[in-house]
Design a protein around this motif. Structure first.
Motif, PDB file in Angstrom:
ATOM      1  N   LYS A   1      -9.203  -5.380   9.630  1.00  0.00           N
ATOM      2  CA  LYS A   1      -9.123  -4.135  10.394  1.00  0.00           C
ATOM      3  C   LYS A   1     -10.541  -3.854  10.895  1.00  0.00           C
ATOM      4  O   LYS A   1     -11.503  -3.913  10.117  1.00  0.00           O
ATOM      5  CB  LYS A   1      -8.625  -2.988   9.495  1.00  0.00           C
ATOM      6  CG  LYS A   1      -7.152  -3.134   9.078  1.00  0.00           C
ATOM      7  CD  LYS A   1      -6.209  -2.612  10.128  1.00  0.00           C
ATOM      8  CE  LYS A   1      -4.746  -2.899   9.815  1.00  0.00           C
ATOM      9  NZ  LYS A   1      -4.200  -2.084   8.742  1.00  0.00           N
TER      10      LYS A   1
ATOM     11  N   SER B   1       0.837  -1.199   0.000  1.00  0.00           N
ATOM     12  CA  SER B   1       0.000   0.000   0.000  1.00  0.00           C
ATOM     13  C   SER B   1       0.868   1.243   0.000  1.00  0.00           C
ATOM     14  O   SER B   1       2.082   1.167   0.173  1.00  0.00           O
ATOM     15  CB  SER B   1      -0.909  -0.023   1.217  1.00  0.00           C
ATOM     16  OG  SER B   1      -0.094  -0.047   2.364  1.00  0.00           O
TER      17      SER B   1
ATOM     18  N   HIS C   1       3.756   0.734  12.871  1.00  0.00           N
ATOM     19  CA  HIS C   1       3.723  -0.715  12.581  1.00  0.00           C
ATOM     20  C   HIS C   1       4.995  -1.139  11.835  1.00  0.00           C
ATOM     21  O   HIS C   1       5.658  -2.111  12.197  1.00  0.00           O
ATOM     22  CB  HIS C   1       2.475  -1.020  11.739  1.00  0.00           C
ATOM     23  CG  HIS C   1       2.483  -2.367  11.091  1.00  0.00           C
ATOM     24  ND1 HIS C   1       2.071  -3.489  11.752  1.00  0.00           N
ATOM     25  CD2 HIS C   1       2.864  -2.776   9.836  1.00  0.00           C
ATOM     26  CE1 HIS C   1       2.192  -4.532  10.936  1.00  0.00           C
ATOM     27  NE2 HIS C   1       2.668  -4.128   9.778  1.00  0.00           N
TER      28      HIS C   1
ATOM     29  N   SER D   1      -2.653  -2.715  15.637  1.00  0.00           N
ATOM     30  CA  SER D   1      -3.104  -4.072  15.986  1.00  0.00           C
ATOM     31  C   SER D   1      -3.949  -4.058  17.257  1.00  0.00           C
ATOM     32  O   SER D   1      -4.982  -4.723  17.339  1.00  0.00           O
ATOM     33  CB  SER D   1      -1.907  -5.009  16.196  1.00  0.00           C
ATOM     34  OG  SER D   1      -1.218  -5.191  14.993  1.00  0.00           O
TER      35      SER D   1
ATOM     36  N   TYR E   1      -1.917 -16.561   9.111  1.00  0.00           N
ATOM     37  CA  TYR E   1      -3.224 -16.248   9.692  1.00  0.00           C
ATOM     38  C   TYR E   1      -3.882 -15.142   8.882  1.00  0.00           C
ATOM     39  O   TYR E   1      -3.221 -14.302   8.300  1.00  0.00           O
ATOM     40  CB  TYR E   1      -3.145 -15.843  11.171  1.00  0.00           C
ATOM     41  CG  TYR E   1      -2.169 -14.727  11.514  1.00  0.00           C
ATOM     42  CD1 TYR E   1      -0.818 -14.986  11.677  1.00  0.00           C
ATOM     43  CD2 TYR E   1      -2.623 -13.429  11.723  1.00  0.00           C
ATOM     44  CE1 TYR E   1       0.068 -13.978  12.029  1.00  0.00           C
ATOM     45  CE2 TYR E   1      -1.735 -12.405  12.081  1.00  0.00           C
ATOM     46  CZ  TYR E   1      -0.392 -12.697  12.224  1.00  0.00           C
ATOM     47  OH  TYR E   1       0.484 -11.698  12.563  1.00  0.00           O
TER      48      TYR E   1
HETATM   49  C1  VOV Z   1       8.018  -8.748   9.741  1.00  0.00           C
HETATM   50  C2  VOV Z   1       7.912  -7.501   9.775  1.00  0.00           C
HETATM   51  C3  VOV Z   1       6.894  -6.557   9.196  1.00  0.00           C
HETATM   52  C4  VOV Z   1       7.231  -5.395   8.553  1.00  0.00           C
HETATM   53  C5  VOV Z   1       8.616  -4.827   8.288  1.00  0.00           C
HETATM   54  C6  VOV Z   1       5.980  -4.769   8.144  1.00  0.00           C
HETATM   55  C7  VOV Z   1       5.905  -3.541   7.503  1.00  0.00           C
HETATM   56  C8  VOV Z   1       4.720  -3.079   6.933  1.00  0.00           C
HETATM   57  C9  VOV Z   1       4.606  -1.844   6.189  1.00  0.00           C
HETATM   58  C10 VOV Z   1       5.748  -0.867   5.959  1.00  0.00           C
HETATM   59  C11 VOV Z   1       3.305  -1.752   5.752  1.00  0.00           C
HETATM   60  C12 VOV Z   1       2.661  -0.584   4.947  1.00  0.00           C
HETATM   61  C13 VOV Z   1       3.031  -0.554   3.542  1.00  0.00           C
HETATM   62  C14 VOV Z   1       2.747  -1.845   2.826  1.00  0.00           C
HETATM   63  O1  VOV Z   1       3.725  -2.547   2.560  1.00  0.00           O
HETATM   64  O2  VOV Z   1       1.594  -2.163   2.584  1.00  0.00           O
HETATM   65  C15 VOV Z   1       2.624  -2.936   6.198  1.00  0.00           C
HETATM   66  C16 VOV Z   1       1.308  -3.227   5.881  1.00  0.00           C
HETATM   67  C17 VOV Z   1       0.605  -4.231   6.518  1.00  0.00           C
HETATM   68  N1  VOV Z   1       1.070  -5.088   7.487  1.00  0.00           N
HETATM   69 FE1  VOV Z   1       2.970  -5.265   8.105  1.00  0.00          FE
HETATM   70  N2  VOV Z   1       4.916  -5.582   8.545  1.00  0.00           N
HETATM   71  C18 VOV Z   1       5.445  -6.661   9.201  1.00  0.00           C
HETATM   72  C19 VOV Z   1       4.738  -7.708   9.820  1.00  0.00           C
HETATM   73  C20 VOV Z   1       3.345  -7.721   9.873  1.00  0.00           C
HETATM   74  C21 VOV Z   1       2.561  -8.600  10.700  1.00  0.00           C
HETATM   75  C22 VOV Z   1       3.109  -9.612  11.674  1.00  0.00           C
HETATM   76  C23 VOV Z   1       1.241  -8.325  10.463  1.00  0.00           C
HETATM   77  C24 VOV Z   1       0.054  -8.926  11.191  1.00  0.00           C
HETATM   78  C25 VOV Z   1      -0.435  -7.941  12.261  1.00  0.00           C
HETATM   79  C26 VOV Z   1      -0.433  -8.462  13.676  1.00  0.00           C
HETATM   80  O3  VOV Z   1      -0.625  -7.621  14.594  1.00  0.00           O
HETATM   81  O4  VOV Z   1      -0.284  -9.656  13.908  1.00  0.00           O
HETATM   82  C27 VOV Z   1       1.177  -7.312   9.462  1.00  0.00           C
HETATM   83  C28 VOV Z   1       0.012  -6.823   8.919  1.00  0.00           C
HETATM   84  C29 VOV Z   1       0.009  -5.859   7.915  1.00  0.00           C
HETATM   85  C30 VOV Z   1      -1.155  -5.507   7.168  1.00  0.00           C
HETATM   86  C31 VOV Z   1      -2.531  -6.144   7.327  1.00  0.00           C
HETATM   87  C32 VOV Z   1      -0.802  -4.499   6.293  1.00  0.00           C
HETATM   88  C33 VOV Z   1      -1.733  -3.794   5.292  1.00  0.00           C
HETATM   89  C34 VOV Z   1      -2.478  -2.748   6.034  1.00  0.00           C
HETATM   90  C35 VOV Z   1      -3.373  -1.873   5.220  1.00  0.00           C
HETATM   91  O5  VOV Z   1      -4.310  -1.296   5.860  1.00  0.00           O
HETATM   92  O6  VOV Z   1      -3.189  -1.739   4.019  1.00  0.00           O
HETATM   93  N3  VOV Z   1       2.470  -6.934   9.137  1.00  0.00           N
HETATM   94  N4  VOV Z   1       3.483  -3.704   6.947  1.00  0.00           N
END
Ligand code: VOV
Length: 249
Positions: free
Chosen positions: A147, A111, A170, A221, A143
Motif C-alpha cells: 500500500k 483484518s 474492495h 488499488s 504477486y
Molecule cells: C477474489 C476476491 C476478493 C475478495 C472477496 C476480497 C475481499 C477482501 C476483504 C473483505 C478484505 C478485508 C478484510 C480481510 O479479509 O482482510 C480484503 C483484504 C485485502 N485484499 Fe482482498 N479480496 C479479493 C481479491 C483481492 C485481490 C485480487 C487483491 C490484490 C489487489 C489488486 O488490486 O490486485 C487483494 C488484496 C487485498 C489486500 C492486500 C488486503 C489486506 C489489506 C489491508 O490493508 O489489510 N484482494 N480483501
C-alpha cells in the motif's frame, strides 16, 4: 497516529519458485530420473499426510514464462516447519536440478476492516480462511503488493474509517467473483520485501485478468496499490508430476 488494523494471523506460507535445469536433467538416464521422482513423490506423500490431518497444506504448480518453471507453496502453523520443509526439499536429488527463481515468506492474514460479531477462535468459516486447504482449481496467480506511502497518497496516515470504507468497496468487487476466483491474502511486513502476498485461484485463467483489471479502478488499488512481479500457472496433481518431468528419448 492512525489506528492500525487488527489482524488475525493463520498459517505461515512459503512460496518457492524454481527453474528446472533441463539440460542437466536430460543427461540423466531414464532410470535415474524415475528414482529421483520417486524420492520426490515419497516426500510429497508426507505433505499429503500432514494435509489430511489439517496440520498444513501444499500445492505444486507449473509456471508459464521465463520467471520460473515451478512453484511449490507450503502452508504450516509455524515458520519453523517451513524452514524444515525448505531444508528437506533442498536435500532431495530433484532439488539439484532446480535453481532458485523467487521466494516469498508470509502468513495468512485477515483484518478487522469489515465489522464482524463473530468470535474468530470459534467461527469455523474464519478458521478455514486462516488455515486454508489450498484449492485444486486449475489455475494459480501470485504477486506481492504494497500500500503506497507517498506524499498525499499515504495509506498508513488515513483514518481507520476511511480505510474501512475503501476496503468495503474492495470486498464488494471481490465478492462478484465468488466461485470464479479464490483469494488468499498473506501478510509479509517484517518477513519479505513487500507488504502482502496475493495468491489467487481460478477455473478460467482469464478471470485473473478481469478481476485484477477491475480492481485497478477501485480507489484502494488505483491510488494505494503498488505491485510486484506477477506469476501465473497451473495446479499440478501428483499424477501431473511425472509427465511434467518426462523427457522424449
Ligand atoms: C477474489 C476476491 C476478493 C475478495 C472477496 C476480497 C475481499 C477482501 C476483504 C473483505 C478484505 C478485508 C478484510 C480481510 O479479509 O482482510 C480484503 C483484504 C485485502 N485484499 Fe482482498 N479480496 C479479493 C481479491 C483481492 C485481490 C485480487 C487483491 C490484490 C489487489 C489488486 O488490486 O490486485 C487483494 C488484496 C487485498 C489486500 C492486500 C488486503 C489486506 C489489506 C489491508 O490493508 O489489510 N484482494 N480483501
Amino acid at each position: 497516529m492512525a489506528e492500525p488494523a487488527k489482524t488475525l494471523d493463520g498459517w505461515y506460507c512459503y512460496h518457492d519458485f524454481r527453474t528446472i535445469d533441463w539440460p542437466a536433467w536430460k543427461q540423466l538416464s531414464s532410470e535415474e530420473r524415475d528414482s529421483i521422482l520417486k524420492e520426490f513423490l515419497t516426500m510429497v506423500e508426507t505433505w499429503d499426510a500432514t494435509q489430511a490431518k489439517f496440520e498444513g497444506s501444499h500445492g505444486i504448480y507449473s509456471i508459464l514464462g521465463q520467471k520460473a518453471d515451478i512453484m511449490i507453496l507450503w502452508l504450516r502453523p509455524t515458520m519453523d516447519e517451513l524452514m524444515e520443509l525448505e531444508g528437506a526439499f533442498n536435500k532431495t536429488r530433484l532439488a539439484e536440478f532446480t535453481k532458485p527463481a523467487y521466494s516469498y515468506v508470509s502468513v495468512v492474514e485477515l483484518s478487522n476492516y469489515l465489522p464482524s460479531d463473530k468470535d474468530p477462535a470459534q467461527d469455523p468459516e474464519i478458521q478455514a480462511r486462516l488455515k486454508p486447504i489450498l484449492p485444486k482449481w486449475k489455475y494459480v496467480c501470485f504477486y506481492p503488493m504494497d500500500k503506497r506511502r507517498q506524499g498525499n497518497d499515504n495509506w498508513y496516515m488515513l483514518s481507520m474509517e476511511d480505510r474501512s470504507s475503501m476496503m468495503r468497496s474492495h470486498g464488494m468487487i471481490g465478492r462478484q467473483y465468488a466461485g470464479k476466483v479464490r483469494q488468499i491474502i498473506s501478510g509479509s511486513v517484517g518477513f519479505d520485501d513487500w507488504e502482502w502476498g496475493v495468491t489467487l485461484y481460478a477455473h478460467d485463467v482469464l478471470e485473473f485478468k478481469k478481476l485484477v483489471y477491475e480492481m485497478r479502478f477501485d480507489e484502494v488499488s488505483a491510488r494505494y496499490g503498488e505491485f510486484g512481479t506477477f506469476y501465473v500457472g497451473q495446479t499440478m496433481d501428483e499424477d501431473d508430476i511425472k509427465p511434467f518431468f518426462a523427457v522424449q528419448e
